[in-house]
Write a protein that holds these residues in place. Sequence first.
Motif, PDB file in Angstrom:
ATOM      1  N   UNK A 233      40.572  40.646  17.366  1.00 33.14           N
ATOM      2  CA  UNK A 233      39.235  40.995  17.836  1.00 33.14           C
ATOM      3  C   UNK A 233      39.005  40.560  19.288  1.00 33.14           C
ATOM      4  N   UNK A 234      40.087  40.143  19.944  1.00 34.69           N
ATOM      5  CA  UNK A 234      40.007  39.838  21.366  1.00 34.69           C
ATOM      6  C   UNK A 234      39.476  38.458  21.695  1.00 34.69           C
ATOM      7  N   UNK A 235      39.491  37.542  20.727  1.00 33.77           N
ATOM      8  CA  UNK A 235      39.043  36.179  20.975  1.00 33.77           C
ATOM      9  C   UNK A 235      40.234  35.308  21.376  1.00 33.77           C
ATOM     10  N   UNK A 236      40.004  34.429  22.320  1.00 31.71           N
ATOM     11  CA  UNK A 236      41.049  33.500  22.727  1.00 31.71           C
ATOM     12  C   UNK A 236      41.166  32.359  21.717  1.00 31.71           C
ATOM     13  N   UNK A 237      42.379  31.912  21.498  1.00 37.10           N
ATOM     14  CA  UNK A 237      42.620  30.780  20.615  1.00 37.10           C
ATOM     15  C   UNK A 237      43.802  29.997  21.160  1.00 37.10           C
ATOM     16  N   UNK A 238      43.715  28.706  21.099  1.00 40.12           N
ATOM     17  CA  UNK A 238      44.833  27.856  21.474  1.00 40.12           C
ATOM     18  C   UNK A 238      45.516  27.392  20.190  1.00 40.12           C
ATOM     19  N   UNK A 239      46.780  27.740  20.056  1.00 45.38           N
ATOM     20  CA  UNK A 239      47.533  27.420  18.850  1.00 45.38           C
ATOM     21  C   UNK A 239      48.757  26.597  19.219  1.00 45.38           C
ATOM     22  N   UNK A 240      48.904  25.467  18.545  1.00 44.51           N
ATOM     23  CA  UNK A 240      50.051  24.602  18.775  1.00 44.51           C
ATOM     24  C   UNK A 240      50.798  24.428  17.459  1.00 44.51           C
ATOM     25  N   UNK A 241      52.039  24.866  17.433  1.00 48.46           N
ATOM     26  CA  UNK A 241      52.873  24.749  16.239  1.00 48.46           C
ATOM     27  C   UNK A 241      54.007  23.766  16.534  1.00 48.46           C
ATOM     28  N   UNK A 242      54.057  22.723  15.748  1.00 39.72           N
ATOM     29  CA  UNK A 242      55.031  21.660  15.983  1.00 39.72           C
ATOM     30  C   UNK A 242      56.209  21.825  15.028  1.00 39.72           C
ATOM     31  N   UNK A 243      57.369  21.962  15.597  1.00 39.03           N
ATOM     32  CA  UNK A 243      58.567  22.312  14.842  1.00 39.03           C
ATOM     33  C   UNK A 243      59.016  21.174  13.934  1.00 39.03           C
ATOM     34  N   UNK A 244      59.215  21.515  12.659  1.00 43.90           N
ATOM     35  CA  UNK A 244      59.785  20.588  11.701  1.00 43.90           C
ATOM     36  C   UNK A 244      58.851  19.533  11.155  1.00 43.90           C
ATOM     37  N   UNK A 245      57.570  19.586  11.523  1.00 44.62           N
ATOM     38  CA  UNK A 245      56.647  18.544  11.076  1.00 44.62           C
ATOM     39  C   UNK A 245      55.904  18.963   9.813  1.00 44.62           C
ATOM     40  N   UNK A 246      55.646  17.966   8.975  1.00 43.83           N
ATOM     41  CA  UNK A 246      54.997  18.174   7.686  1.00 43.83           C
ATOM     42  C   UNK A 246      53.506  17.837   7.795  1.00 43.83           C
ATOM     43  N   UNK A 247      52.817  18.034   6.724  1.00 46.93           N
ATOM     44  CA  UNK A 247      51.394  17.755   6.621  1.00 46.93           C
ATOM     45  C   UNK A 247      51.112  16.283   6.945  1.00 46.93           C
ATOM     46  N   UNK A 248      50.039  16.045   7.668  1.00 49.31           N
ATOM     47  CA  UNK A 248      49.629  14.673   7.951  1.00 49.31           C
ATOM     48  C   UNK A 248      50.426  13.982   9.023  1.00 49.31           C
ATOM     49  N   UNK A 249      51.190  14.730   9.816  1.00 45.39           N
ATOM     50  CA  UNK A 249      52.070  14.104  10.809  1.00 45.39           C
ATOM     51  C   UNK A 249      51.302  13.236  11.799  1.00 45.39           C
ATOM     52  N   UNK A 250      50.042  13.594  12.090  1.00 50.11           N
ATOM     53  CA  UNK A 250      49.314  12.874  13.138  1.00 50.11           C
ATOM     54  C   UNK A 250      48.805  11.512  12.670  1.00 50.11           C
ATOM     55  N   UNK A 251      49.078  11.164  11.427  1.00 53.81           N
ATOM     56  CA  UNK A 251      48.744   9.806  10.986  1.00 53.81           C
ATOM     57  C   UNK A 251      49.721   8.775  11.536  1.00 53.81           C
ATOM     58  N   UNK A 252      50.808   9.263  12.133  1.00 46.57           N
ATOM     59  CA  UNK A 252      51.752   8.374  12.800  1.00 46.57           C
ATOM     60  C   UNK A 252      51.307   8.155  14.246  1.00 46.57           C
ATOM     61  N   UNK A 253      51.384   6.914  14.709  1.00 45.62           N
ATOM     62  CA  UNK A 253      50.849   6.548  16.025  1.00 45.62           C
ATOM     63  C   UNK A 253      51.545   7.268  17.175  1.00 45.62           C
TER      64      UNK A 253
END
Length: 309
Positions: A273-293
Amino acid sequence: MTDTNPIEILYKRADGVDIFMDVYIPSTASKASPASILLWWHGGGLLQGSRKAVAPHMLQAPEKHNLCIVSVDYRLAPQTRMPGILEDCLDAIDFIHGVRFAEQTGHRANPSKIVVSGSSAGGWLSLLAGTGIGYKACGLPAPRPVQGIVAIYPITDLLDPFWKTKQRPVSYMDRVIDFSEVESFVDPTSAKTSWSAPDGKRSIFYHYMVQEAILSSLLLDGTNIKEEHFSIAAGIKLKKDTVIPPIYIVTGNSDGKVPHVQSLDVVAALKEIGEEVEYEELDGLDHGFDREAEYTMDKLYQFVAKVTK
């Protein structure tokens, strides 16, 4: 440094359930120069979890990014169904715009600059609240406009085959969970709650839901609301004449708890629909990865700074 003991605010009492928010304010914020707000909802399938599950990068964000972090509880399913949960999100946004929030935070947080965010099911809540998708179906007004949405490995669609296919056992466990272990949590007549401890008995509830493929029934039984009303990609395509705020989505492509294809569907719909979106896909990472410091989520905070400047 930011106080690791946040300002704790009781902002709503619904059905006898107290709902709290924790507010982390930068030391540099003042009434004259209030900080932008990142309003974050926790994950857990809308079935478990609490506002205390704030990732390390968010605890660092007040000082590192001059950002006020607001982490909010909401009533959990199935004791509270989807309309009640969305109502809690609506109430949280309204409360942040109110006098009591301003007074309890010393007018140091800026309600005119809010980005809604969440992780997993909380990411879904942020997409629903930020776009208004699902609210009309629940008989609720759309939430106030926000400056942006930050969805972290979000659920996005109850119709995805992942929620419809039983896994006995689930792919990331080595045993089948017996009904007796979760019986009181599955029962919608059990006492309502707005949080659960990360090491408590309810912490297995999400895995049981995936095992039995019962997310839709836990969220919607008795409401007469169809699952598709909460599908983010489909809802975005129907909102061609409305304003969708800037959206950032981040996920890992080895996610075993919420397949990252659900994020890809939303990205594709926004582009369609022509909306901008920023998408970041991190290779090989599982759910909850950002709980690591080690995961500082710099692109996430660059996005927040950009949409709130």
